[in-house]
Scaffold this active site. Sequence first.
Site: not given
Length: 373
Positions: A128, A150, A192, A232, A242, A246, A250, A253, A257, A270
Amino acid sequence: MMADVSTLRRVHIDLGPESYDVVIGEGALEGAGPSLAQLCPRGRAIIVADPAALAHHRARLEQVLAQHGLTPLYLEIPGGEQAKSFHRLEALCAELLDANVERQECVIAFGGGTIGDLTGFAAAIVKRGVKFVQIPTTLLAQVDSSVGGKTGINTARGKNLIGAFHQPSLVIADLTLLASLPARELRAGYAEIIKAALIGDRALFTRLDTLGLEALNGEGLAEAVEAAVAFKGDIVRQDEKEAGVRALLNLGHTFGHAFEAEAEKGTLIHGEAVALGLALAFRYSARLSLCAQSDARAVEAHLAKVGLPAFIAELPGGPYEAEGLLNRMKDDKKNKGGVITLILARAIGDAFITSECASEDVLAFLHDELKPQ
């Protein structure tokens, strides 16, 4: 190598009890050694490592660990998107349990962004939640995936659709680790950095545009990494999970993506997809008369200056078709009520979130973009 601690840059990610530092610069690995040792109370360093990164940097890494009385335990996983699978996640969790990792220990990710994403997700769910440290060995990971918490894996439906928010306890962005990277990987990581400027810092865009390729070297690179991480970090501080602002991170993205999901496997990096996505976001914004055509052209010109794709024809991994790309965009995590959420721009340094773009219009835009330029 000896680290001159006075030259290292530190960005504090302020998240209350989950706050941590990002240590940036040449020799950051040595400079952050004492902090790393504190996070390994059993005298061992459990390291999930990309064998390719380890082949370049093992001796130096082990020297730093030995100086602080740490013995490495390596769990080697080849990097790349194939690392981010249910199979690899299950195997890594089993190895961590076999090693009897304790919750007060940390698991160290040593490699690119895929290793960090996988390791962070395993750390989030084993017992956990155990601590983890990011030591990213690519520029893309140093300025993006290693910061913000993330973590996750991919599925056949798309990238990063299974995961958790789990903040690291420390990020060590040692710029000397980048020396072994091919130029293509460095350029991809730079996407980025410029993304941060396009979202909310026009002055940073101007500085980077003036530097051009010099932003990938020496002090120019250190300043650029620090600026991108600080930007960031501030966004993450405002919206860790997010729920709102936030999503600005993206930018590029949603388009990017889609291209990654549609590309022939192993052909696309990427950061290249993100770079194209940035150009598309600005051209689509200009098409909707949200931002000036001159800003869209400035973004295109800057990407060309640093060797990144600004047009679909420049992107590896094709051919692409509009309907397939749109279907991938419809699977994006940011979408609500079945409507595509896009990050668009009013100007360089003024991005915003919108869910008001009709799928039919996005499809028409993609068709136009796929036409020969």
